[in-house]
Structures are given as structure tokens and as C-alpha cells.
Design an enzyme around this catalytic site. Structure first.
Site, PDB file in Angstrom:
ATOM      1  N   TYR A 119      -2.324  -0.575  10.392  1.00  0.00           N
ATOM      2  CA  TYR A 119      -2.314  -0.963   8.979  1.00  0.00           C
ATOM      3  C   TYR A 119      -1.034  -0.491   8.293  1.00  0.00           C
ATOM      4  CZ  TYR A 119      -3.754  -1.333   4.089  1.00  0.00           C
ATOM      5  OH  TYR A 119      -3.819  -1.655   2.753  1.00  0.00           O
ATOM      6  N   SER A 144       0.842  -1.194   0.000  1.00  0.00           N
ATOM      7  CA  SER A 144       0.000   0.000   0.000  1.00  0.00           C
ATOM      8  C   SER A 144       0.876   1.243   0.000  1.00  0.00           C
ATOM      9  CB  SER A 144      -0.896   0.006   1.246  1.00  0.00           C
ATOM     10  OG  SER A 144      -1.509   1.266   1.447  1.00  0.00           O
ATOM     11  N   LYS A 166       2.115  -2.738   6.517  1.00  0.00           N
ATOM     12  CA  LYS A 166       2.534  -2.580   5.122  1.00  0.00           C
ATOM     13  C   LYS A 166       3.976  -2.102   5.021  1.00  0.00           C
ATOM     14  CE  LYS A 166      -1.285  -4.013   3.288  1.00  0.00           C
ATOM     15  NZ  LYS A 166      -1.310  -5.305   2.560  1.00  0.00           N
TER      16      LYS A 166
END
Length: 328
Positions: free
Chosen positions: A233, A220, A237
């Protein structure tokens, strides 16, 4: 042109008359941007004299395998996931906002349409059944990738795999001061630990067979930029990006390439729901030079390129699909 060769085709177009010297150049046909179309209408070609030998129908094989048996791909997180609610799980996980739902599904459809044998992994049986109906012949494996033992049992006997797309992910959107142990444990279990486990299973099989292979991790833009409410999150990533590089270093001598794609917001049904607030969307769009979010096929295009022999000298890379977001 890549290395003096034409851009890879997923679908070989019908034979064309030989182009004259005056008409040589690049001709791009528009893609159908409906999410379900994904790659079905892709017709990216190079206008040039017809080659003496036509390439194989499926251009994502390692070059050593042109003309040999059909390659086999495994894609995780291939379920449709949420149904348009911004904070419902992708691929069945509770209380998360799965903005990447659709990329795995789109990758499966594109690989299947191109002639690959595809194994799809999801924890949601209904999604797998739907995908099998859409793409007859794909093999479905229903397993919760957050469960190490269940994953080992489900995939330990999956058979030879030449290409792996690690797409499964969850995203718990919580302010930093409200991050929960549940969100942390689930996020790292699925977004990072499962990538390690599934990649180990595939890489060990490739090494045992003495075969080359390709792994693509779906990361991402959040791996390289802080985003409000995305502390866990973004952490997963960021870890995935450096894991990609370490895997490339260690697996390269075995002829296994490993790369990552780093998309911006992707306009899946879930992405549309999560970013439907015009003010929220504008704040992100103002940071994207191209001024738009990505479509599923933008990411699938990049995944297919990284799986193809046209990227045979590319490994350890994190490839943005972000409209320039990371350049700002």
C-alpha cells in the site's frame, strides 16, 4: 485571504450587513462532524464588507469559467464499500482494509450540493444506486477499475469532464514476508494504473476541447512514512505522489493542474473499525501532534480547495491532511 480574495465558499451564504472596520476579521463556524453531513453544514466565511459582485454559487470552477455553463466532475471510488469489518474490501474488493472508504462518497455529496454535475464511478452497483438516491441527478458508472479494457469502454464515452478526483484504492494489510502476488497486482492495478488510465481519458478530453481542468489524486501519509503491514500500500501511494508531480509538469502547459491530498487515518465507518483497538490507535495518535484522526470532511475540504480557483497557482503539490503526522 488568498491573493487578496476571500476563502472559497462551497455554499454561498445569505447576504449579510456590511461589517464595520472594527469587526473585520475571520469568523469560522463549526462543521458538523457526522460523516454523512460532510459539507452540508459548512459555513466558513470571512467577515468583511459585502463585495460589489457576488461570486458564483459554486466556487470550484477555473476562473475562466465563472458565469458559464456548469462544470462537470468525475469521482472514482465513490461507493460506501465495507460495512465496518476491518479487513473487508472498500468498493467491493476482497480481503483488503479500505481505510479511505467515504472520501469519494463525501466528495460526490459536496460537489453535488454545490451545484456540479457529477459522474460517480464504483464497481459496486448497490452503492451506486444508493448514492443516486441520495444525490438525484448524478451519473453512475459501474466498472472495475482494475480491468483496463472494461474501464476504457465504460469511460471512453463519458463526455466532457472538467474536474477529476482519483479516490479509488485498496489496501491489503500483509507483513512484508507474506506479501502475495494477488495483493501486489490488485494494489498497483487500482491504486496507480487506474489513476493513469482515468486521468489520460479526462486530460485528453480537456486538451481536445482546449479547456482548463483540475485533477486531485487521493494519496496517503503512508506515501512518505513506513507503516507495519503496509509495504505494498505504501509503495503504491509513494508512486502516486511522484506520478502527481510528473503529471503536473506535463499537463501544466495545457492549463491542467494536478495535486494530491495525503490524509492520515480517516474516521469513516471502516476506519473506525480498523482502528478500534485502543492500543493500536494510541500508537498512531501519539505520532499526530493534534492528537486525533481525520474526519471525512477534513479531507473533502482540502479536495474542494484544490479543485477551486483559489488554488489556481497550486500544482504538483502533495497536501497533508494529517494533524501534523508528517511533521514529526
Amino acid at each position: 485571504m488568498v491573493g487578496g480574495r476571500a476563502w472559497p465558499r462551497v455554499h454561498a451564504p445569505p447576504p449579510r450587513p456590511q461589517a464595520s472596520r472594527a469587526t473585520r476579521g475571520t469568523r469560522l463556524h463549526a462543521l458538523d462532524h457526522a460523516p454523512d453531513a460532510v459539507h452540508a453544514q459548512a459555513q466558513t466565511t470571512i467577515c468583511r464588507p459585502a463585495p460589489k459582485e457576488r461570486r458564483s454559487k459554486f466556487a470550484v470552477w477555473p476562473p475562466e469559467h465563472h458565469g458559464s455553463e456548469i462544470r462537470r466532475a468525475l469521482v472514482t471510488g465513490a461507493g460506501r464499500g465495507g460495512r465496518g469489518r476491518a479487513k473487508v474490501a472498500g468498493d467491493g474488493y476482497p480481503h483488503s482494509s479500505a481505510l479511505l472508504v467515504g472520501i469519494g462518497h463525501g466528495s460526490v455529496k459536496a460537489l453535488h450540493a454545490a451545484g456540479a454535475r457529477v459522474v460517480v464511478v464504483s464497481r459496486t452497483r448497490t452503492d451506486l444506486d444508493s448514492l443516486v438516491r441520495e444525490c438525484p441527478g448524478v451519473e453512475a458508472v459501474c466498472v472495475d477499475l482494475a480491468d483496463w479494457e472494461a474501464t476504457e469502454q465504460a469511460l471512453g464515452g463519458v463526455g466532457p469532464v472538467d474536474m477529476l478526483v482519483n479516490n479509488a484504492a485498496v489496501a491489503f494489510l500483509q507483513p512484508f514476508l507474506e506479501v502475495t502476488k494477488e495483493a501486489y497486482d490488485m494494489s498497483f492495478s487500482v491504486n496507480l494504473r487506474a489513476v493513469i488510465q482515468v486521468s489520460q481519458i479526462v486530460a485528453r478530453g480537456l486538451i481536445a476541447r482546449g479547456a482548463p481542468g483540475v485533477i486531485v489524486n487521493v494519496s496517503s501519509q503512508g506515501s512518505q512514512r513506513g507503516q507495519t503491514n503496509h509495504s505494498v500500500y505504501c509503495s503504491t501511494k509513494g508512486a502516486l505522489d511522484i506520478l502527481t508531480k510528473v503529471m503536473a509538469v506535463e499537463l501544466g502547459p495545457h492549463k491542467i493542474r494536478v495535486n494530491a491530498v495525503n490524509p492520515t487515518v480517516v474516521m469513516t465507518p471502516m476506519g473506525q473499525a480498523a482502528w478500534s483497538d485502543p492500543q493500536k490507535a494510541k500508537a498512531m495518535l501519539d505520532r499526530i501532534p493534534l492528537g486525533r484522526f481525520a474526519e471525512v470532511e477534513n479531507v473533502v475540504d482540502t479536495i474542494l480547495f484544490l479543485l477551486s480557483d483559489r488554488s489556481s497557482m497550486t500544482t504538483g503539490s502533495t497536501v497533508p491532511v494529517d494533524g501534523g503526522f508528517l511533521a514529526t
